[in-house]
Write a protein that holds these residues in place. Structure first.
Motif, PDB file in Angstrom:
ATOM      1  N   ALA A 251      -2.976   4.995  -2.143  1.00 44.00           N
ATOM      2  CA  ALA A 251      -3.925   5.862  -1.446  1.00 44.00           C
ATOM      3  C   ALA A 251      -3.446   7.297  -1.612  1.00 44.00           C
ATOM      4  CB  ALA A 251      -3.999   5.493   0.029  1.00 44.00           C
TER       5      ALA A 251
ATOM      6  N   VAL B 214       0.871  -1.181   0.000  1.00 48.71           N
ATOM      7  CA  VAL B 214       0.000   0.000   0.000  1.00 48.71           C
ATOM      8  C   VAL B 214       0.907   1.229   0.000  1.00 48.71           C
ATOM      9  CG1 VAL B 214      -1.736   1.336   1.245  1.00 48.71           C
ATOM     10  CG2 VAL B 214      -1.876  -1.162   1.220  1.00 48.71           C
TER      11      VAL B 214
ATOM     12  N   ALA C 168      -7.887   1.903   1.307  1.00 47.78           N
ATOM     13  CA  ALA C 168      -6.831   1.212   0.564  1.00 47.78           C
ATOM     14  C   ALA C 168      -6.368  -0.039   1.305  1.00 47.78           C
ATOM     15  CB  ALA C 168      -5.654   2.156   0.331  1.00 47.78           C
TER      16      ALA C 168
ATOM     17  N   VAL D 169      -1.562  -1.173  -4.018  1.00 50.91           N
ATOM     18  CA  VAL D 169      -2.713  -0.288  -3.900  1.00 50.91           C
ATOM     19  C   VAL D 169      -2.185   1.089  -3.497  1.00 50.91           C
ATOM     20  CG1 VAL D 169      -4.937   0.123  -2.782  1.00 50.91           C
ATOM     21  CG2 VAL D 169      -4.134  -2.234  -3.150  1.00 50.91           C
TER      22      VAL D 169
END
Length: 272
Positions: free
Chosen positions: A115, A62, A204, A113
């Motif tokens: 954010a 992330v 996220a 991912v």
């Protein structure tokens, strides 16, 4: 959720934290300068992406930012000499975070991912487009403004903006250096969801947890097959169907998937 606070040096850093054993939080950490990118930050980001790929316990990353903004882009005084010399900002041999296959660099295999929140300019857009899924805060301000500085966007914007949004929409934002909001980013398929800023990292991480709960080898194989279809064409991706499926079917995780199906319970995957 709030990542563990880490006080960065003046040139910034990339702060990493392991969550739930399988998720690597990768934090852009120079909030005093709106997370403006320096050579050290580029090097440490590549090292973090390489850690994600090389650690068998980690399944998904992330990418997020400390402070109010994802990034205001390059710290030009810190990187201009690299641009003039045509010198790369990260050492060769590492995973290249923009993920478009630079010679001398590895490509990421595990999912990422992103954010994003607040200001997300230039390299910030390119990094999020190099991720697999993007969650944007409703306060985002985007701009691919390299043409304002007589710079070519070399982090993937010229590749991925037309791929996601079509040539006309890509040219609109690449050639005018305009500023656009999260709604426009969603319309152009640059981001997948827009949420309140207070929820962006939590959202996220929620997606990362869903990914981490799946069979790791199947996640990697699925991701790579999608990219192969985009980059090399449908026939190249189809050619991988049977051999990759055979390899996955022979794994311990595939056997666990069958047992979980029969026993009507969530599967407990180990990555073997």
């Amino acid at each position: 959720m709030t990542p563990t606070p880490v006080t960065p040096p003046p040139e910034g850093c990339i702060s990493c934290e392991v969550l739930d054993e399988h998720i690597l939080l990768i934090g852009i950490n120079r909030p005093a300068k709106r997370n403006g990118w320096t050579p050290r930050m580029f090097r440490e980001l590549a090292e973090a992406y390489t850690r994600l790929d090389d650690d068998p316990q980690l399944r998904v990353g992330v990418l997020h930012a400390y402070g109010d903004h994802f990034t205001a882009g390059l710290d030009l005084p810190a990187v201009v000499e690299y641009l003039q010399r045509g010198e790369k900002l990260t050492p060769p041999g590492l995973v290249e975070p923009h993920d478009f296959g630079m010679p001398g660099y590895r490509r990421r295999t595990k999912p990422m991912v992103a954010a994003v929140k607040g200001i997300c300019f230039t390299v910030g857009i390119e990094l999020m487009l190099g991720a697999d899924i993007v969650i944007a805060a409703d306060d985002c301000r985007f701009s691919q403004m390299e043409v304002q500085r007589c710079i070519l966007p070399t982090g993937g914007a010229t590749l991925r903006m037309p791929e996601r949004a079509g040539v006309g929409n890509a040219m609109l934002h690449l050639l005018t250096a305009d500023e656009f909001d999260s709604a426009e980013a969603l319309r152009c398929n640059f981001v997948q969801r827009v949420v309140p800023v207070a929820q962006v990292l939590e959202s996220a991480v929620g997606i990362a947890r869903r990914i981490a709960a799946q069979a790791p080898a199947a996640v990697v194989a699925t991701r790579l097959n999608v990219l192969k279809a985009i980059e090399l064409g449908q026939a190249a991706a189809v050619a991988d169907f049977i051999p990759v499926q055979q390899r996955l079917a022979a794994s311990e995780d595939a056997a666990e998937g069958v047992r979980a199906f029969i026993e009507k319970r969530p599967a407990r995957f180990t990555g073997r």
